[in-house]
Design an enzyme around this catalytic site. Structure first.
Site, PDB file in Angstrom:
ATOM      1  N   TRP A 101      23.275 -30.854 -15.345  1.00  0.00           N
ATOM      2  CA  TRP A 101      23.026 -29.415 -15.187  1.00  0.00           C
ATOM      3  C   TRP A 101      23.811 -28.588 -16.189  1.00  0.00           C
ATOM      4  O   TRP A 101      23.331 -27.554 -16.660  1.00  0.00           O
ATOM      5  CB  TRP A 101      23.294 -28.995 -13.740  1.00  0.00           C
ATOM      6  CG  TRP A 101      22.435 -29.783 -12.805  1.00  0.00           C
ATOM      7  CD1 TRP A 101      22.836 -30.695 -11.876  1.00  0.00           C
ATOM      8  CD2 TRP A 101      20.996 -29.799 -12.772  1.00  0.00           C
ATOM      9  NE1 TRP A 101      21.749 -31.264 -11.254  1.00  0.00           N
ATOM     10  CE2 TRP A 101      20.605 -30.735 -11.781  1.00  0.00           C
ATOM     11  CE3 TRP A 101      20.005 -29.110 -13.477  1.00  0.00           C
ATOM     12  CZ2 TRP A 101      19.271 -30.996 -11.476  1.00  0.00           C
ATOM     13  CZ3 TRP A 101      18.668 -29.373 -13.177  1.00  0.00           C
ATOM     14  CH2 TRP A 101      18.312 -30.298 -12.188  1.00  0.00           C
ATOM     15  N   ASP A 168      29.062 -22.584 -12.245  1.00  0.00           N
ATOM     16  CA  ASP A 168      27.894 -23.015 -11.484  1.00  0.00           C
ATOM     17  C   ASP A 168      28.423 -23.838 -10.316  1.00  0.00           C
ATOM     18  O   ASP A 168      28.931 -24.940 -10.492  1.00  0.00           O
ATOM     19  CB  ASP A 168      26.968 -23.846 -12.380  1.00  0.00           C
ATOM     20  CG  ASP A 168      25.791 -24.463 -11.628  1.00  0.00           C
ATOM     21  OD1 ASP A 168      25.690 -24.274 -10.400  1.00  0.00           O
ATOM     22  OD2 ASP A 168      24.981 -25.154 -12.279  1.00  0.00           O
ATOM     23  N   LYS A 192      21.859 -26.510  -1.117  1.00  0.00           N
ATOM     24  CA  LYS A 192      22.830 -27.563  -0.820  1.00  0.00           C
ATOM     25  C   LYS A 192      23.610 -27.203   0.451  1.00  0.00           C
ATOM     26  O   LYS A 192      23.467 -27.842   1.470  1.00  0.00           O
ATOM     27  CB  LYS A 192      23.821 -27.743  -1.975  1.00  0.00           C
ATOM     28  CG  LYS A 192      23.192 -27.780  -3.358  1.00  0.00           C
ATOM     29  CD  LYS A 192      22.497 -29.076  -3.661  1.00  0.00           C
ATOM     30  CE  LYS A 192      22.053 -29.104  -5.114  1.00  0.00           C
ATOM     31  NZ  LYS A 192      21.339 -30.313  -5.481  1.00  0.00           N
TER      32      LYS A 192
END
Length: 353
Positions: A101, A168, A192
């Protein structure tokens, strides 16, 4: 029988949250209307949005001067929104590359300006967090990814910088205590620890915005979304509502300090079994292991068929490893009960027998 859900995302949510969300889809606030039918501008939903934003500030212990947004497009859109809003024309940014990511975030940011990747663990398949790096000083901001879902690593400390610090936190937000005021911008996909896929949490320090010298398209401009209270366009009503319920569940549990203890216990149990059991080996470097995503492999691939049969019969779901790592990945987000971890450990011990 309810499965033991180790999915990496979209992932497990608290049972009481799912029940309340299901009720709201049928009849919200006794309106005899569904949550997903009502106007996002109605008082009933405006109260949901305000409550969700208030809970974020409370749980993260944020002072005045931060805005909380619920946007769309996932963390993947934030890869572009971050440089749009923080990278000055002809400016530079510094990025840590610790996984898939952050690699994607770097790719998007390079479209906007000069990017200095000052630390990377790509040389060893992202199985560790870089140490002893030099943080660049000639940059508009530093970007890092707190937890690497695919590889099972997690930052224990963050870069020290006089520039803006961006993180992030998609896969470990609300899971452990941190000084969240060290960050100028935090973003996280909901799917999540917070809610279903479809909304993205953004927490941004107001004073850092509007200083790039560039023209920003409205949908990518944090200031536009702040001014419109996350309703510049129609918000993702259901994901925001479920996120609010999950944040309230976490607050009622005792907040981040309470869930951190539970998360540490779950991780300690599973890592101890991986290290003890000769049939398994951990993927991530021990000092960098994630509390959220436990990655491990079989020491002998010929055991795969037997182990897959054991965990399937135990009602375990979602532990197949990501294709870039292979093996297994047990994602142990906030809502995963300790009992599920014990069931997985029992399955591992059954293979050993």
């Amino acid at each position: 029988m309810k499965k033991h859900n180790f999915s990496a995302g979209p992932c497990i949510l608290p049972q009481e949250v799912l029940k309340k969300a299901a009720d709201a889809v049928l009849n919200f606030n006794n309106l005899n209307l569904s949550l997903i039918e009502i106007s996002h501008r109605s008082k009933d939903f405006v109260d949901v949005m305000e409550n969700a934003r208030s809970l974020v500030k409370e749980l993260l212990n944020l002072p005045e001067g931060y805005s909380v947004l619920f946007l769309q497009g996932g963390a993947s859109l934030e890869f572009l929104m971050t440089p749009y809003n923080l990278l000055k024309v002809n400016g530079k940014a510094g990025y840590m590359n610790t996984g898939t990511w952050s690699t994607a975030a770097i790719k998007e940011a390079k479209m906007m300006g000069e990017i200095n990747v000052f630390a990377s663990s790509e040389d060893k398949g992202f199985n560790y967090i870089p140490k002893n790096y030099t943080v660049p000083t000639d940059v508009d901001y530093i970007h890092c990814t707190s937890n690497n879902t695919i590889y099972g690593t997690q930052l224990k400390t963050f870069p020290k910088t006089d520039s803006l610090l961006v993180c992030d936190m998609s896969s470990d937000i609300f899971s452990r205590q941190l000084d969240f005021t060290q960050f100028d911008l935090i973003y996280a996909g909901a799917q999540k620890n917070m809610g279903p896929a479809g909304t993205t949490l953004v927490v941004v320090k107001d004073e850092i915005l509007g200083k790039t010298g560039r023209t920003i398209p409205s949908m990518l401009d944090y200031q536009v979304h702040i001014k419109k209270d996350s309703m510049y366009n129609t918000p993702a009503v259901f994901p925001v509502y479920v996120s609010m319920l999950t944040l309230q569940w976490l607050k009622d549990l005792g907040g981040i300090s309470a869930i951190e203890k539970i998360n540490e216990e779950k991780a300690a149990l599973l890592y101890a079994e991986i290290d003890r059991n000769p049939h398994f080996v951990g993927y991530a470097a021990k000092e960098d292991r994630s509390l959220m995503n436990v990655t491990f492999n079989l020491t002998n691939e010929s055991d795969k068929e037997a182990f897959d049969k054991i965990w399937n019969e135990a009602g375990i779901s979602g532990i197949k490893g990501h294709r870039s790592v292979g093996g297994y990945r047990a994602s142990m987000y906030n809502a995963l009960p300790l009992e599920s971890v014990k069931v997985l450990i029992k399955a591992m011990q059954q293979l050993e027998k």
